[in-house]
Design a protein around this motif. Structure first.
Motif, mmCIF file in Angstrom:
data_model
loop_
_atom_site.group_PDB
_atom_site.id
_atom_site.type_symbol
_atom_site.label_atom_id
_atom_site.label_comp_id
_atom_site.label_asym_id
_atom_site.label_seq_id
_atom_site.Cartn_x
_atom_site.Cartn_y
_atom_site.Cartn_z
ATOM 1 N N GLY A 204 48.702 20.374 8.731
ATOM 2 C CA GLY A 204 49.743 19.945 9.659
ATOM 3 C C GLY A 204 51.086 20.586 9.392
ATOM 4 N N TYR A 205 51.210 21.296 8.267
ATOM 5 C CA TYR A 205 52.490 21.907 7.896
ATOM 6 C C TYR A 205 52.463 23.436 7.953
ATOM 7 N N MET A 206 51.397 24.007 8.535
ATOM 8 C CA MET A 206 51.391 25.448 8.759
ATOM 9 C C MET A 206 52.347 25.793 9.910
ATOM 10 N N HIS A 207 52.834 27.006 9.890
ATOM 11 C CA HIS A 207 53.776 27.460 10.913
ATOM 12 C C HIS A 207 53.207 27.267 12.321
ATOM 13 N N LYS A 208 51.939 27.568 12.515
ATOM 14 C CA LYS A 208 51.340 27.457 13.849
ATOM 15 C C LYS A 208 51.270 26.002 14.323
ATOM 16 N N GLU A 209 51.404 25.062 13.354
ATOM 17 C CA GLU A 209 51.393 23.637 13.679
ATOM 18 C C GLU A 209 52.815 23.073 13.775
ATOM 19 N N GLY A 210 53.798 23.959 13.736
ATOM 20 C CA GLY A 210 55.182 23.513 13.770
ATOM 21 C C GLY A 210 55.742 23.169 12.408
ATOM 22 N N GLY A 211 54.992 23.513 11.339
ATOM 23 C CA GLY A 211 55.427 23.209 9.985
ATOM 24 C C GLY A 211 56.170 24.354 9.332
ATOM 25 N N PRO A 212 56.571 24.175 8.068
ATOM 26 C CA PRO A 212 57.411 25.172 7.394
ATOM 27 C C PRO A 212 56.657 26.304 6.711
ATOM 28 N N VAL A 213 55.319 26.186 6.504
ATOM 29 C CA VAL A 213 54.604 27.172 5.687
ATOM 30 C C VAL A 213 54.368 28.444 6.497
ATOM 31 N N ILE A 214 55.058 29.524 6.095
ATOM 32 C CA ILE A 214 54.918 30.805 6.795
ATOM 33 C C ILE A 214 54.175 31.834 5.962
ATOM 34 N N GLY A 215 54.021 31.577 4.647
ATOM 35 C CA GLY A 215 53.393 32.566 3.777
ATOM 36 C C GLY A 215 52.501 31.919 2.739
ATOM 37 N N ILE A 216 51.444 32.646 2.351
ATOM 38 C CA ILE A 216 50.528 32.227 1.292
ATOM 39 C C ILE A 216 50.409 33.384 0.306
ATOM 40 N N GLN A 217 50.633 33.096 -0.982
ATOM 41 C CA GLN A 217 50.357 34.109 -2.005
ATOM 42 C C GLN A 217 49.031 33.797 -2.671
ATOM 43 N N LEU A 218 48.201 34.834 -2.791
ATOM 44 C CA LEU A 218 46.855 34.715 -3.328
ATOM 45 C C LEU A 218 46.830 35.230 -4.763
ATOM 46 N N ASP A 219 46.428 34.361 -5.696
ATOM 47 C CA ASP A 219 46.415 34.705 -7.103
ATOM 48 C C ASP A 219 47.800 35.218 -7.518
ATOM 49 N N ASN A 220 47.905 35.773 -8.709
ATOM 50 C CA ASN A 220 49.193 36.283 -9.182
ATOM 51 C C ASN A 220 48.947 37.367 -10.218
ATOM 52 N N GLU A 221 49.621 38.497 -10.084
ATOM 53 C CA GLU A 221 49.544 39.592 -11.061
ATOM 54 C C GLU A 221 48.107 40.079 -11.265
ATOM 55 N N PHE A 222 47.295 39.996 -10.225
ATOM 56 C CA PHE A 222 45.893 40.389 -10.367
ATOM 57 C C PHE A 222 45.780 41.910 -10.469
ATOM 58 N N GLY A 223 45.063 42.362 -11.498
ATOM 59 C CA GLY A 223 44.919 43.792 -11.742
ATOM 60 C C GLY A 223 45.914 44.304 -12.753
ATOM 61 N N HIS A 224 47.112 43.767 -12.714
ATOM 62 C CA HIS A 224 48.130 44.156 -13.694
ATOM 63 C C HIS A 224 48.003 43.300 -14.946
ATOM 64 N N VAL A 225 47.776 42.014 -14.744
ATOM 65 C CA VAL A 225 47.606 41.092 -15.860
ATOM 66 C C VAL A 225 46.232 40.443 -15.711
ATOM 67 N N GLY A 226 45.213 41.188 -16.069
ATOM 68 C CA GLY A 226 43.867 40.655 -16.070
ATOM 69 C C GLY A 226 43.234 40.558 -14.693
ATOM 70 N N GLY A 227 42.019 40.025 -14.676
ATOM 71 C CA GLY A 227 41.271 39.877 -13.442
ATOM 72 C C GLY A 227 40.249 40.982 -13.262
ATOM 73 N N VAL A 228 39.046 40.602 -12.796
ATOM 74 C CA VAL A 228 37.952 41.543 -12.586
ATOM 75 C C VAL A 228 37.448 41.386 -11.159
ATOM 76 N N GLY A 229 37.274 42.502 -10.464
ATOM 77 C CA GLY A 229 36.724 42.430 -9.116
ATOM 78 C C GLY A 229 37.477 43.242 -8.085
ATOM 79 N N GLY A 230 38.633 43.766 -8.466
ATOM 80 C CA GLY A 230 39.364 44.661 -7.572
ATOM 81 C C GLY A 230 39.723 44.024 -6.241
#
Length: 813
Positions: A204-230
């Motif tokens: 109910g809070y996504m932008h398309k629903e009139g809410g404030p959430v305009i962006g989603i970040q997926l994981d963090n520092e993947f590839g630079h600081v660990g993580g397998v799978g490209g």
């Protein structure tokens, strides 16, 4: 001291804003005898970065009210127009829920347009299938408040977060059921459930629903600081996020070093820290040494800077191999999400950043071409405690570790109080908000031989230009390096069709001064050929063109204008040369000019100190400048101020608000509720113990009881406690519970008592301070070492409490 002007009391710093001054005419200024002019040259270079549109695959872009967010390879777009927002990180889960609303208002008042926040998995599901979404973990309520105050949100939903949280945000149990941060199907089954749990709170809070959430970040520092799978790992995260309703205009990942950025699926966002707690490769394990001169304080090639980023060096064990980008840099805007505007300390490394470090970092990235300025952190907080204790990141070595509570990492402290850099960074945000749209298409151009960080002999400078107009960014500061003052300076900017040399009278640039100088800037129908002032606000209306500039420390202000019919009112001196008006404005005065388009052009020039007390508010749909030394927040038609000083105050609104047009501005006197003095005493009850060899027994720190006496909280917004001490670590306990801690890096530790006021008002409440002693010769990096007495020192020199008051003005329009 006050001056009586236009039937209003004005602060002395603003006493010069007058509407009628005698115009004096002087001859063209000459170069000072015996001084040669230093001419710094720079050529505009046409960017070879193509403008690509419609290629980045985001989600639904349009809200029910028609507001639309989009993006191209140059910038973000708002309702089809280029948009340069400011984003600030604030972790709701690290701050008391009862103060979230005022934190949001304080962040907005600092000129921030988007709040970014991590949703830490371990904070919400420390015990498997036992979710915590209440109290400080109430994500849904946080989104509700952001919607109420009309500020967009960028949710960073992981799965991995880092953010100095335990296991990088992974619950302990996760490691027993799968191989985290890989393509293990068992792992992604858990991620699927985690995303669904977050979505249940954000629905109910996504932008398309009139809410404030305009962006989603997926994981963090993947590839630079660990993580397998490209790329496949990131794509699977995105697929699951969309499956659970995270349908938003923007998806992002960290883009520095060896990050994985699936082509056109996500936006890479970048980081830059001047002096991080993890140090810098190849010396990043050398916590105890002063780092080299930081390259973040020189203008450089943006792509090279992010490719060689060392952010995350405390976790990435094979850093040098990461110095390459795995994606096409030219397909995305230059976007910062982690500009450091302060630094978190560790036991072994405790850098203390200055105003110029923090402000210079942002200024340099803006000059280099960044079209999104984002900070980590902007507002600090405190680590929560869970079933397993403090949920802070653990370390194999004590020198790498953090304190259990404090996450004091931003220009607003972990208690929500302004730090020294807040006003300087806020003022830069006014420039971005008011002139960012014109800056977006301008490409950066460096001089032929830009200086290295260790070179004190050259001024750091760069232009952003479209070949005709633009801005010259300069910086005469470098951390750890004494930069000389520079005398008799001029700039030669070679544009598409001509060379512009300015100013007419050479300027001196003192050590430490930095700023932004405009050239060929359109002000209504007038052209500002150049100014040795920094633009700050555009307050123009249909009736008038109104602009606010501010002076730069030690630089004489000079303005050159074309297309002016005449000057009707002015402060300072002026002359006409080659059909151009040259003005040496007097700070804190307004200039009114007659334009070809028939509209008055009003230029207000603020002195630097006054400009730091500037705020932007909106009244009846029109922007206004507010001058007030206290903190100012706007909520609807209410203006809230808070301060630790109770003398009579004034709030100046420019241009004049609708109910007062007797002068060019409105002055509103106000005062705070009076309050009594808060007394505080402290009594040492235990003294540190050493053995026969003089070694400290770590189980016996020095201990003090602290008594604040009765505090009447009526009329108080907070009580600020200032503890001046020497020691290694200070820990504050309330009724036996650890509530705050501090790694010594400067003599004064500032705390706020408001978050504990309910407990403090109960009979028998006990505040105890424990200090581990500082060892003379302690192997730790600090900017300046404390004064010590003998081998071990643990002492309190003073404790003071300052009452903080708040008042509200209702502005009826």
């Amino acid at each position: 001291m006050k001056n009586w002007i236009n039937n209003h009391y004005l602060p002395a710093s603003m006493a010069g804003i007058m509407l009628l001054l005698v115009i004096s005419v002087i001859s063209t200024a000459q170069v000072r005898p015996g001084k040669e002019v230093t001419l710094l040259s720079i050529d505009y270079k046409l960017s070879d970065k193509p403008l690509i549109t419609g290629h980045i695959r985001g989600g639904e872009k349009t809200a029910p009210d028609g507001t639309r967010y989009d993006i191209d390879s140059r910038s973000m777009l708002l309702n089809g127009e280029p948009w340069m927002p400011v984003m600030g990180e604030f972790h709701y889960s690290r701050y008391p829920v009862e103060f979230w609303e005022e934190a949001i208002l304080a962040i907005k008042a600092g000129g921030v347009d988007i709040i970014a926040t991590y949703v830490f998995w371990i904070f919400h599901e420390e015990i498997r299938n036992n979710y915590l979404w209440e109290g400080n973990m109430n994500l849904r309520y946080f989104l509700e408040l952001c919607q109420k105050h009309d500020i967009p949100v960028w949710l960073r939903i992981g799965p991995w977060a880092h953010g100095e949280s335990k296991n990088g945000g992974f619950p302990d149990w996760l490691f027993t059921v799968c191989k985290p941060r890989t393509l293990d199907p068992a792992y992604f089954r858990e991620v699927d459930k985690w995303y669904e749990a977050v979505a249940s709170q954000a629905r109910g809070y996504m932008h398309k629903e009139g809410g404030p959430v305009i962006g989603i970040q997926l994981d963090n520092e993947f590839g630079h600081v660990g993580g397998v799978g490209g790329d496949a790992y990131i794509l699977q995260c995105k697929e699951l996020a969309i499956k659970h309703g995270f349908d938003v205009p923007y998806y992002s990942v960290c883009g520095w070093g060896g990050a994985y950025v699936p082509r056109d699926e996500v936006i890479p966002v970048q980081a830059a820290y001047v002096d991080p707690f993890w140090g810098m490769a190849p010396l990043w394990r050398s916590h105890f040494e002063r780092m080299p001169y930081p390259p973040e304080l020189v203008f450089s090639d943006f792509e090279e800077m992010i490719a060689r980023s060392q952010v995350g060096g405390d976790v990435a064990r094979n850093l040098p191999v990461q110095f390459q980008l795995k994606y096409d840099f030219n397909r995305y805007p230059l976007a910062m999400a982690e500009l450091g505007c302060d630094m978190l300390p560790t036991y072994g490394r405790r850098p203390l950043l200055t105003i110029n470090d923090n402000y210079g970092n942002a200024l340099c990235r803006l000059g280099e071409g960044a079209n999104l300025i984002g900070y980590y952190m902007y507002h600090g907080g405190s680590h929560p405690f869970g079933e397993s204790g403090s949920l802070v990141e653990a370390s194999d070595e004590k020198a790498d570790g953090f304190t259990e509570v404090s996450y004091d990492f931003g220009v607003l402290s972990e208690f929500g109080k302004r730090k020294a850099s807040f006003n300087h960074i806020k003022r830069l945000h006014w420039f971005i908000r008011n002139f960012g749209r014109s800056l977006i298409p301008m490409t950066p151009s460096l001089p032929a031989n830009p200086p290295l960080p260790e070179d004190p002999d050259q001024l750091r400078y760069i232009i952003r230009s479209d070949g005709h107009s633009g801005y010259l960014f300069f910086n005469n500061y470098q951390r750890f390096l004494e930069m000389p003052g520079r005398e008799n300076m001029k700039f030669s900017v070679r544009l598409r069709n001509k060379e512009l040399v300015f100013p007419r009278e050479p300027i001196d640039i003192p050590s430490g001064t930095m700023g932004i100088l405009p050239f060929n800037m359109n002000l209504g129908s007038t052209v500002m050929v150049y100014a040795t002032l920094q633009p700050m606000m555009d307050l123009s209306t249909e009736q008038e063109d109104i602009y606010v500039f501010h002076t730069l420390s030690g630089i004489r202000p000079e303005i050159c204008l074309e297309g002016v019919k005449g000057i009707s009112e002015q402060g300072g001196s002026s002359w006409v040369e080659d059909d151009q008006y040259i003005i040496h404005p007097e700070p804190d005065h307004e200039i009114i000019l007659n334009q070809v388009n028939g509209k008055p052009l009003r230029i207000l020039v603020l002195d630097e100190k006054t400009s730091l007390d500037s705020w932007e508010i909106t009244l009846s749909g029109k922007k206004h400048l507010v001058i007030c030394e206290d903190e100012v927040w706007q909520s609807g038609n209410q203006i809230r101020m808070r301060s630790t000083t109770i003398n009579n105050k004034e709030l100046l609104i420019y241009p004049a608000a609708g109910w007062d047009k007797t002068s060019g501005h409105t002055v509103i006197p106000f005062s705070y509720p009076t309050t009594g003095e808060i007394t505080v005493s402290f009594l040492q009850t235990e003294v540190m113990q050493t053995d026969a060899d003089g070694n400290w027994d770590e189980s016996h720190p020095s201990v003090w009881n602290i008594e604040t006496g009765h505090i009447d909280w009526n009329g108080l917004s907070d009580v600020i406690m200032k503890i001046n001490y020497t020691g290694d670590v200070a820990r504050l306990y309330l009724n036996g519970e650890l509530v705050a801690d501090n790694l010594w890096r400067e003599p004064e530790w500032r705390l706020s008592l408001k978050k504990w006021r309910n407990q403090l008002q109960k009979p028998g409440a006990k505040l105890i301070l424990k200090i581990d002693p500082w060892e003379n010769g302690h192997k730790v990096y600090v900017n300046e070492r404390p004064e010590t007495k003998g081998r071990w020192t643990a002492e309190i020199r003073s404790i003071k409490c300052l009452p903080e008051m708040e008042t509200t003005l209702k502005l009826d329009m």
